[in-house]
Design an enzyme around this catalytic site. Structure first.
Site, PDB file in Angstrom:
ATOM      1  N   LYS A   3       0.839  -1.192   0.000  1.00  0.00           N
ATOM      2  CA  LYS A   3       0.000   0.000   0.000  1.00  0.00           C
ATOM      3  C   LYS A   3       0.874   1.242   0.000  1.00  0.00           C
ATOM      4  O   LYS A   3       1.925   1.267   0.654  1.00  0.00           O
ATOM      5  CB  LYS A   3      -0.916   0.029   1.238  1.00  0.00           C
ATOM      6  CG  LYS A   3      -1.757   1.302   1.346  1.00  0.00           C
ATOM      7  CD  LYS A   3      -2.596   1.332   2.614  1.00  0.00           C
ATOM      8  CE  LYS A   3      -3.366   2.641   2.714  1.00  0.00           C
ATOM      9  NZ  LYS A   3      -4.234   2.725   3.906  1.00  0.00           N
TER      10      LYS A   3
ATOM     11  N   GLU B 260      -8.963  10.921  12.731  1.00  0.00           N
ATOM     12  CA  GLU B 260      -8.135   9.757  13.080  1.00  0.00           C
ATOM     13  C   GLU B 260      -7.268   9.995  14.310  1.00  0.00           C
ATOM     14  O   GLU B 260      -6.446  10.918  14.344  1.00  0.00           O
ATOM     15  CB  GLU B 260      -7.239   9.379  11.897  1.00  0.00           C
ATOM     16  CG  GLU B 260      -6.425   8.119  12.157  1.00  0.00           C
ATOM     17  CD  GLU B 260      -5.648   7.660  10.939  1.00  0.00           C
ATOM     18  OE1 GLU B 260      -4.899   6.678  11.063  1.00  0.00           O
ATOM     19  OE2 GLU B 260      -5.786   8.284   9.869  1.00  0.00           O
TER      20      GLU B 260
ATOM     21  N   GLU C 235      -7.433  -2.878   2.427  1.00  0.00           N
ATOM     22  CA  GLU C 235      -6.741  -1.637   2.798  1.00  0.00           C
ATOM     23  C   GLU C 235      -6.810  -1.408   4.303  1.00  0.00           C
ATOM     24  O   GLU C 235      -5.813  -1.056   4.944  1.00  0.00           O
ATOM     25  CB  GLU C 235      -7.379  -0.458   2.059  1.00  0.00           C
ATOM     26  CG  GLU C 235      -6.702   0.878   2.345  1.00  0.00           C
ATOM     27  CD  GLU C 235      -7.362   2.041   1.634  1.00  0.00           C
ATOM     28  OE1 GLU C 235      -6.999   3.185   1.941  1.00  0.00           O
ATOM     29  OE2 GLU C 235      -8.250   1.805   0.779  1.00  0.00           O
TER      30      GLU C 235
ATOM     31  N   GLU D 290     -12.267  10.281  -4.432  1.00  0.00           N
ATOM     32  CA  GLU D 290     -12.060  10.327  -2.982  1.00  0.00           C
ATOM     33  C   GLU D 290     -11.200  11.536  -2.602  1.00  0.00           C
ATOM     34  O   GLU D 290     -11.488  12.232  -1.615  1.00  0.00           O
ATOM     35  CB  GLU D 290     -11.399   9.033  -2.501  1.00  0.00           C
ATOM     36  CG  GLU D 290     -11.167   9.002  -1.002  1.00  0.00           C
ATOM     37  CD  GLU D 290     -10.527   7.712  -0.519  1.00  0.00           C
ATOM     38  OE1 GLU D 290      -9.779   7.766   0.476  1.00  0.00           O
ATOM     39  OE2 GLU D 290     -10.771   6.658  -1.135  1.00  0.00           O
TER      40      GLU D 290
ATOM     41  N   LYS E 213     -12.507  14.753  -0.106  1.00  0.00           N
ATOM     42  CA  LYS E 213     -11.817  15.233   1.090  1.00  0.00           C
ATOM     43  C   LYS E 213     -11.508  16.723   0.990  1.00  0.00           C
ATOM     44  O   LYS E 213     -11.578  17.448   1.990  1.00  0.00           O
ATOM     45  CB  LYS E 213     -10.545  14.414   1.322  1.00  0.00           C
ATOM     46  CG  LYS E 213     -10.836  12.970   1.721  1.00  0.00           C
ATOM     47  CD  LYS E 213      -9.606  12.099   1.740  1.00  0.00           C
ATOM     48  CE  LYS E 213      -9.945  10.677   2.162  1.00  0.00           C
ATOM     49  NZ  LYS E 213      -8.798   9.756   2.087  1.00  0.00           N
TER      50      LYS E 213
END
Length: 440
Positions: free
Chosen positions: A199, A248, A292, A426, A430
């Site tokens: 990733k 987060e 992911e 995406e 954001k």
């Protein structure tokens, strides 16, 4: 306020000792208070549960690191200064662990500040506190005089903001478009196909030139209001202000108890309840999104394993919903081994695969090769530090503000099976989250 001022005037020099006073004050919006008090470098932190917020003006102590190797002594110095005190340093770390350049030149590898004046909200209680630390009589006189001047200039009337100019966007400059994004994702997928890594997080920057300077703390207030359940943060240095509204958590430590999480895999919110439920089902079931998120979960668990005695987490991931997007989310709690401190935790967890990739070293090397703009503190870590209680958020959903110039950042995780157009959408979602609260 007048009693606090008189007490400060009566302070006497104590070499290397932190002088600290606090008093209860009426309730006030902390971000409004910061906006009307531009009399020193300002800082702000709000936890995700909105149980505690801290706003600071000026600096009683400023600690700086110029590489990631300096994090441990810096954090050790914080613990020594605050021992026995109910106070916090506020600050953050760069993504790559080095000093910023160009637009990020005001932000070193790490910077933490003990505010000269702190306004704190905890639950329904509000307290105003002052701090001073000096190593010599001359420094004490200078800092005490400056602190008294700051206290005398403090404003507590946010209605002064009503006459603020509402700017508009005069120019938007994107560092990449869809075609460039496709090329970079194709290159990354080639590396993944060859087994070099699993990733990589690709970041982009959008520069906005406004017709007038923005009132940043008003924008941050709207941002936080739009995304309840996110961390709010701001760190000011000279004319630059790094601020954001991050969903987060990197980790939260209270004595030997730690909470961390894996947050990854993203889809848009639906326009209707039915569409939103369909998008949530995709988030839960799509193999690419599950994979992911699983990479991040495995990383977090393996990185904290040497530092904890036990861990606990739900058997299945949940969904974390924001205004424009939603993520897969798994909370993880653990008990730290005796003697484990913030330096070990930051080294273990930062940067996570959610903002970097996996394996971490290979992903960092590819990011240096593929990205054309430096991240600075974007996707770094921001938070509060004290001997008993520390908390850090991952510095995503963030922007660097300089008067009438704003640099907005967003990132997307690329794994096997990523579709370039979906990833681009995406990235746009954001950025839209910030544009919607900018008010331009």
């Amino acid at each position: 306020m007048s009693r606090l001022l008189e007490q400060v005037k009566n302070w006497r020099f104590r070499e290397g000792a932190l002088l600290h006073l606090r008093e209860t004050v009426p309730r006030i919006n902390l971000l409004d208070w910061l906006q009307v008090n531009p009399h020193g470098a300002r800082c702000f932190w709000q936890d995700r549960e909105q149980m505690m917020s801290v706003a600071g003006v000026g600096a009683a102590v400023e600690l700086v690191a110029h590489s990631s190797h300096d994090h441990a002594p810096l954090l050790g110095r914080i613990n020594a200064i605050l021992e026995g005190r109910d106070a916090f340093f506020l600050g953050g770390l760069a993504f790559a662990g080095d000093n910023g350049r160009d637009e990020w030149s005001a932000f070193p590898a790490a910077r933490f500040v003990l505010p000269a004046i702190e306004l704190r909200q905890r639950g329904l209680d509000h307290h105003l506190a002052v701090n001073l630390l000096a190593e010599s009589p001359g420094e004490f006189v200078r800092m005490k005089t400056h602190l008294i001047e700051l206290l005398c200039r403090l404003e507590f009337q946010p209605q002064a903001l009503e006459n603020a100019v509402s700017p508009s966007v005069a120019q938007r400059i994107d560092d990449m478009d869809l075609s460039v994004c496709r090329e970079r994702i194709s290159d990354i997928l080639g590396d993944i196909a060859q087994g070099r890594l699993h990733k990589v997080v690709l970041a982009r920057r959008v520069e906005l030139r406004l017709t007038a300077p923005v009132a940043p703390f008003r924008v941050l207030q709207r941002w936080c209001d739009t995304n309840p359940g996110s961390f709010g943060f701001a760190m000011e240095q000279a004319n630059d202000l790094f601020m954001g509204c991050s969903p987060e958590r990197l980790y939260r430590r209270w004595d030997r108890e730690i909470r961390t999480e894996s947050l990854a895999g993203t889809v848009r919110r639906g326009l209707t309840r039915e569409e939103d439920a369909d998008m949530e089902r995709r988030l839960r079931d799509d193999p690419k999104l599950v994979h992911e998120h699983d990479l991040v979960t495995r990383f977090v668990r393996s990185q904290i394993a040497p530092w904890v005695t036990e861990t606990d987490s739900p058997s299945e991931a949940g969904v974390f919903k924001l205004d424009r997007i939603q993520h897969r989310h798994l909370p993880i709690s653990a008990t730290l081994k005796p003697g484990v401190l913030d330096a070990q935790l930051l080294h273990a967890l930062h940067p996570t695969p959610a903002v970097c990739g996996f394996p971490r070293g290979a992903a960092q090397a590819l990011i240096r090769r593929e990205e054309t703009v430096q991240r600075g503190w974007y996707s770094g870590a921001v938070g509060i530090v004290s001997p008993r209680h520390s908390e850090f958020a991952v510095a995503i959903r963030s922007a660097l503000v300089n008067q009438d110039r704003i640099l907005c950042y967003s990132g997307v995780g690329i794994v096997d099976g990523s579709d370039p157009e979906a990833e681009w959408n995406e990235l746009e979602a954001k950025i839209e989250s910030f544009l919607s609260v900018l008010g331009c």
